[in-house]
Design a protein around this motif. Structure first.
Motif, PDB file in Angstrom:
ATOM      1  N   VAL A 251       0.830  -1.206   0.000  1.00  0.00           N
ATOM      2  CA  VAL A 251       0.000   0.000   0.000  1.00  0.00           C
ATOM      3  C   VAL A 251       0.868   1.260   0.000  1.00  0.00           C
ATOM      4  CG1 VAL A 251      -2.026  -1.081   1.019  1.00  0.00           C
ATOM      5  CG2 VAL A 251      -0.268  -0.143   2.521  1.00  0.00           C
ATOM      6  N   GLY A 252       2.143   1.103  -0.354  1.00  0.00           N
ATOM      7  CA  GLY A 252       3.028   2.249  -0.501  1.00  0.00           C
ATOM      8  C   GLY A 252       3.535   2.850   0.782  1.00  0.00           C
ATOM      9  N   ARG A 253       3.413   2.126   1.920  1.00  0.00           N
ATOM     10  CA  ARG A 253       3.906   2.634   3.198  1.00  0.00           C
ATOM     11  C   ARG A 253       4.679   1.512   3.896  1.00  0.00           C
ATOM     12  NH1 ARG A 253       1.535   7.685   4.502  1.00  0.00           N
ATOM     13  NH2 ARG A 253       2.757   7.543   6.429  1.00  0.00           N
ATOM     14  N   PRO A 254       5.889   1.211   3.435  1.00  0.00           N
ATOM     15  CA  PRO A 254       6.648   0.103   4.031  1.00  0.00           C
ATOM     16  C   PRO A 254       6.918   0.320   5.513  1.00  0.00           C
ATOM     17  CG  PRO A 254       8.043   1.436   2.604  1.00  0.00           C
ATOM     18  CD  PRO A 254       6.644   1.892   2.378  1.00  0.00           C
ATOM     19  N   SER A 255       6.832  -0.770   6.257  1.00  0.00           N
ATOM     20  CA  SER A 255       7.036  -0.706   7.706  1.00  0.00           C
ATOM     21  C   SER A 255       7.867  -1.887   8.161  1.00  0.00           C
ATOM     22  CB  SER A 255       5.688  -0.702   8.439  1.00  0.00           C
ATOM     23  OG  SER A 255       5.023  -1.931   8.251  1.00  0.00           O
ATOM     24  N   LEU A 256       8.430  -1.732   9.357  1.00  0.00           N
ATOM     25  CA  LEU A 256       9.238  -2.789   9.955  1.00  0.00           C
ATOM     26  C   LEU A 256       8.857  -2.913  11.425  1.00  0.00           C
ATOM     27  CD1 LEU A 256      11.607  -4.810   9.685  1.00  0.00           C
ATOM     28  CD2 LEU A 256      13.121  -2.946  10.398  1.00  0.00           C
ATOM     29  N   ILE A 257       8.420  -4.103  11.810  1.00  0.00           N
ATOM     30  CA  ILE A 257       8.007  -4.386  13.187  1.00  0.00           C
ATOM     31  C   ILE A 257       8.887  -5.506  13.719  1.00  0.00           C
ATOM     32  CG2 ILE A 257       6.087  -5.053  14.688  1.00  0.00           C
ATOM     33  CD1 ILE A 257       4.202  -4.309  12.334  1.00  0.00           C
ATOM     34  N   THR A 258       9.386  -5.360  14.940  1.00  0.00           N
ATOM     35  CA  THR A 258      10.100  -6.452  15.579  1.00  0.00           C
ATOM     36  C   THR A 258       9.314  -6.915  16.802  1.00  0.00           C
ATOM     37  OG1 THR A 258      11.478  -4.965  16.894  1.00  0.00           O
ATOM     38  CG2 THR A 258      12.348  -5.677  14.777  1.00  0.00           C
ATOM     39  N   VAL A 259       9.306  -8.221  17.007  1.00  0.00           N
ATOM     40  CA  VAL A 259       8.568  -8.823  18.118  1.00  0.00           C
ATOM     41  C   VAL A 259       9.512  -9.720  18.899  1.00  0.00           C
ATOM     42  CG1 VAL A 259       6.595 -10.240  18.804  1.00  0.00           C
ATOM     43  CG2 VAL A 259       6.436  -8.792  16.752  1.00  0.00           C
ATOM     44  N   GLY A 260       9.764  -9.364  20.133  1.00  0.00           N
ATOM     45  CA  GLY A 260      10.543 -10.218  21.016  1.00  0.00           C
ATOM     46  C   GLY A 260       9.658 -11.314  21.575  1.00  0.00           C
ATOM     47  N   ILE A 261      10.058 -12.563  21.341  1.00  0.00           N
ATOM     48  CA  ILE A 261       9.255 -13.716  21.774  1.00  0.00           C
ATOM     49  C   ILE A 261       9.985 -14.413  22.920  1.00  0.00           C
ATOM     50  CG2 ILE A 261       8.129 -15.856  21.060  1.00  0.00           C
ATOM     51  CD1 ILE A 261       8.312 -14.886  18.166  1.00  0.00           C
ATOM     52  N   PRO A 262       9.512 -14.225  24.158  1.00  0.00           N
ATOM     53  CA  PRO A 262      10.129 -14.930  25.292  1.00  0.00           C
ATOM     54  C   PRO A 262       9.605 -16.364  25.381  1.00  0.00           C
ATOM     55  CG  PRO A 262       8.326 -13.585  26.066  1.00  0.00           C
ATOM     56  CD  PRO A 262       8.404 -13.361  24.578  1.00  0.00           C
ATOM     57  N   GLU A 263      10.100 -17.099  26.339  1.00  0.00           N
ATOM     58  CA  GLU A 263       9.660 -18.484  26.488  1.00  0.00           C
ATOM     59  C   GLU A 263       8.210 -18.577  26.927  1.00  0.00           C
ATOM     60  OE1 GLU A 263      12.391 -20.496  29.029  1.00  0.00           O
ATOM     61  OE2 GLU A 263      14.053 -20.367  27.602  1.00  0.00           O
ATOM     62  N   ALA A 264       7.721 -17.575  27.651  1.00  0.00           N
ATOM     63  CA  ALA A 264       6.337 -17.578  28.112  1.00  0.00           C
ATOM     64  C   ALA A 264       5.895 -16.140  28.355  1.00  0.00           C
ATOM     65  CB  ALA A 264       6.202 -18.396  29.396  1.00  0.00           C
ATOM     66  N   GLY A 265       4.591 -15.934  28.469  1.00  0.00           N
ATOM     67  CA  GLY A 265       4.062 -14.623  28.803  1.00  0.00           C
ATOM     68  C   GLY A 265       3.886 -13.721  27.607  1.00  0.00           C
ATOM     69  N   GLY A 266       3.693 -12.425  27.895  1.00  0.00           N
ATOM     70  CA  GLY A 266       3.457 -11.447  26.849  1.00  0.00           C
ATOM     71  C   GLY A 266       4.659 -11.267  25.944  1.00  0.00           C
ATOM     72  N   LEU A 267       4.394 -10.766  24.744  1.00  0.00           N
ATOM     73  CA  LEU A 267       5.443 -10.526  23.761  1.00  0.00           C
ATOM     74  C   LEU A 267       5.791  -9.043  23.733  1.00  0.00           C
ATOM     75  CD1 LEU A 267       3.292 -12.851  22.611  1.00  0.00           C
ATOM     76  CD2 LEU A 267       5.107 -13.053  20.925  1.00  0.00           C
ATOM     77  N   ARG A 268       6.975  -8.722  23.208  1.00  0.00           N
ATOM     78  CA  ARG A 268       7.463  -7.348  23.217  1.00  0.00           C
ATOM     79  C   ARG A 268       7.511  -6.814  21.783  1.00  0.00           C
ATOM     80  NH1 ARG A 268       9.685  -4.384  27.155  1.00  0.00           N
ATOM     81  NH2 ARG A 268      11.142  -2.698  26.658  1.00  0.00           N
ATOM     82  N   VAL A 269       6.664  -5.857  21.494  1.00  0.00           N
ATOM     83  CA  VAL A 269       6.574  -5.268  20.151  1.00  0.00           C
ATOM     84  C   VAL A 269       7.335  -3.953  20.155  1.00  0.00           C
ATOM     85  CG1 VAL A 269       5.008  -4.398  18.380  1.00  0.00           C
ATOM     86  CG2 VAL A 269       4.313  -6.321  19.815  1.00  0.00           C
ATOM     87  N   SER A 270       8.234  -3.775  19.170  1.00  0.00           N
ATOM     88  CA  SER A 270       9.089  -2.586  19.144  1.00  0.00           C
ATOM     89  C   SER A 270       9.103  -1.942  17.771  1.00  0.00           C
ATOM     90  CB  SER A 270      10.528  -2.952  19.537  1.00  0.00           C
ATOM     91  OG  SER A 270      10.585  -3.517  20.833  1.00  0.00           O
ATOM     92  N   GLY A 271       9.311  -0.620  17.781  1.00  0.00           N
ATOM     93  CA  GLY A 271       9.452   0.112  16.536  1.00  0.00           C
ATOM     94  C   GLY A 271       9.625   1.597  16.791  1.00  0.00           C
ATOM     95  N   GLY A 272      10.028   2.284  15.760  1.00  0.00           N
ATOM     96  CA  GLY A 272      10.173   3.721  15.827  1.00  0.00           C
ATOM     97  C   GLY A 272       8.924   4.420  15.339  1.00  0.00           C
ATOM     98  N   ALA A 273       8.906   5.740  15.461  1.00  0.00           N
ATOM     99  CA  ALA A 273       7.815   6.556  14.948  1.00  0.00           C
ATOM    100  C   ALA A 273       8.354   7.949  14.668  1.00  0.00           C
ATOM    101  CB  ALA A 273       6.648   6.632  15.932  1.00  0.00           C
ATOM    102  N   VAL A 274       7.811   8.598  13.644  1.00  0.00           N
ATOM    103  CA  VAL A 274       8.263   9.937  13.272  1.00  0.00           C
ATOM    104  C   VAL A 274       7.043  10.840  13.095  1.00  0.00           C
ATOM    105  CG1 VAL A 274      10.421   9.211  12.208  1.00  0.00           C
ATOM    106  CG2 VAL A 274       8.358   9.280  10.830  1.00  0.00           C
ATOM    107  N   ARG A 275       7.237  12.108  13.382  1.00  0.00           N
ATOM    108  CA  ARG A 275       6.166  13.090  13.313  1.00  0.00           C
ATOM    109  C   ARG A 275       5.782  13.352  11.853  1.00  0.00           C
ATOM    110  NH1 ARG A 275       4.987  17.566  16.896  1.00  0.00           N
ATOM    111  NH2 ARG A 275       2.955  18.366  16.259  1.00  0.00           N
ATOM    112  N   ILE A 276       4.505  13.409  11.581  1.00  0.00           N
ATOM    113  CA  ILE A 276       3.985  13.816  10.281  1.00  0.00           C
ATOM    114  C   ILE A 276       3.632  15.290  10.392  1.00  0.00           C
ATOM    115  CG2 ILE A 276       2.176  13.473   8.555  1.00  0.00           C
ATOM    116  CD1 ILE A 276       1.868  10.615   9.626  1.00  0.00           C
ATOM    117  N   THR A 277       4.285  16.122   9.619  1.00  0.00           N
ATOM    118  CA  THR A 277       4.083  17.559   9.742  1.00  0.00           C
ATOM    119  C   THR A 277       3.260  18.139   8.612  1.00  0.00           C
ATOM    120  OG1 THR A 277       6.205  17.956   8.649  1.00  0.00           O
ATOM    121  CG2 THR A 277       6.199  17.883  11.043  1.00  0.00           C
ATOM    122  N   ALA A 278       3.184  17.453   7.473  1.00  0.00           N
ATOM    123  CA  ALA A 278       2.441  17.993   6.332  1.00  0.00           C
ATOM    124  C   ALA A 278       0.964  17.618   6.427  1.00  0.00           C
ATOM    125  CB  ALA A 278       3.034  17.447   5.043  1.00  0.00           C
TER     126      ALA A 278
END
Length: 278
Positions: A251-278
């Motif tokens: 859809v013309g908006r490439p993204s990259l998501i990383t997910v830390g998967i531990p042995e048990a419990g909740g997962l850790r989702v990480s990524g950056g973000a930038v301000r949209i000024t226009a």
């Protein structure tokens, strides 16, 4: 009221998934929040209230409905707060539970991470599965021979639909109204994750989002977490491990998501973000 605009899971304003962020929504009614989200037209917007040192309450709205949890808007919120108040930790009270979110500088830019609620993974009824594939305009031959269609939850319920190759993923063209009706009947309020495995811990994905009034989501943190939970539950990865998810190029908006998967419990989702000024 200040409405901030961020693109999450990217390092450029025209990439990732745009999100609206309102850091002081105490005076807004749910109807007003819904109106702001509809006016923005982004997949989701986050509204913070009852802010105290180290904690806040958040609600998420898509253009046409409130959503229990949204990964990309949470990442955008974390970066927005860190830009104003400095990196740190925050406990966010959401409709699905309390989420821990942390921000830090990584390679010269702010990165936010959230820990999901306890996930679960389950099978899908054969009739429902058939309806899902029909509305996605997929056949049995389009599916992965190794990974089954299942339901996975890490804040939202996401059907996980693995396909056999990139060509099937590229050609995805689903029945919007039919899928929307099926998802409403099943209580699936987020996206369907159509996924293709590129490597042991690398996937490319597409996420139809008719419940929110969005044809396709460019980056879906909750679906990426649900994919991680699915892979862990099936023994497809050996934790602790990091899952890399590519999304949005179609859809013309490439993204990259990383997910830390531990042995048990909740997962850790990480990524950056930038301000949209226009």
């Amino acid at each position: 009221m200040e409405i901030l605009r961020y693109a999450a899971f990217t390092d450029r304003p025209d990439g990732g998934n745009p999100a609206g962020v309102v850091l002081d929504a105490d005076g807004l009614t749910p109807g007003q929040m819904q109106a702001v989200a509809a006016d923005l037209g982004y997949a989701e917007s986050a509204f913070l209230s009852r802010r105290l040192p180290g904690s806040a309450t958040v609600r998420y709205f898509a253009p046409e409905a409130e959503i229990p949890f949204c990964g990309h808007a949470t990442i955008a919120t974390g970066v927005a707060l860190a830009e104003r108040e400095g990196p740190g930790s925050l406990a966010l009270s959401t409709p699905v539970g309390v989420l821990a979110i942390t921000t830090d500088h990584v390679d010269g830019r702010l990165v936010a991470s959230l820990e999901t609620v306890e996930p679960w993974v389950d099978g899908i009824d054969a009739g429902c599965r058939a309806d899902l594939l029909r509305h996605l305009r997929l056949t049995g031959e389009d599916l992965s021979a190794d990974l089954p269609v299942m339901l996975s939850f890490a804040g939202n319920i996401h059907p996980i639909v693995p396909v056999r190759d990139a060509a099937v993923l590229r050609a995805l063209d689903y029945d919007y109204d039919g899928l929307r009706a099926l998802m409403a009947a099943q209580g699936w309020g987020a996206t369907v994750a159509v996924v293709h495995r590129l490597g042991p811990e690398v996937f490319e994905v597409r996420n139809p989002f008719p419940p929110g009034g969005v044809r396709e989501d460019p980056a879906t943190g909750s679906a990426a977490a649900s994919l991680g939970a699915y892979l862990r539950a099936r023994g497809e990865v050996v934790p602790p491990v990091t899952l890399t998810v590519h999304q949005g190029a179609d859809v013309g908006r490439p993204s990259l998501i990383t997910v830390g998967i531990p042995e048990a419990g909740g997962l850790r989702v990480s990524g950056g973000a930038v301000r949209i000024t226009a």
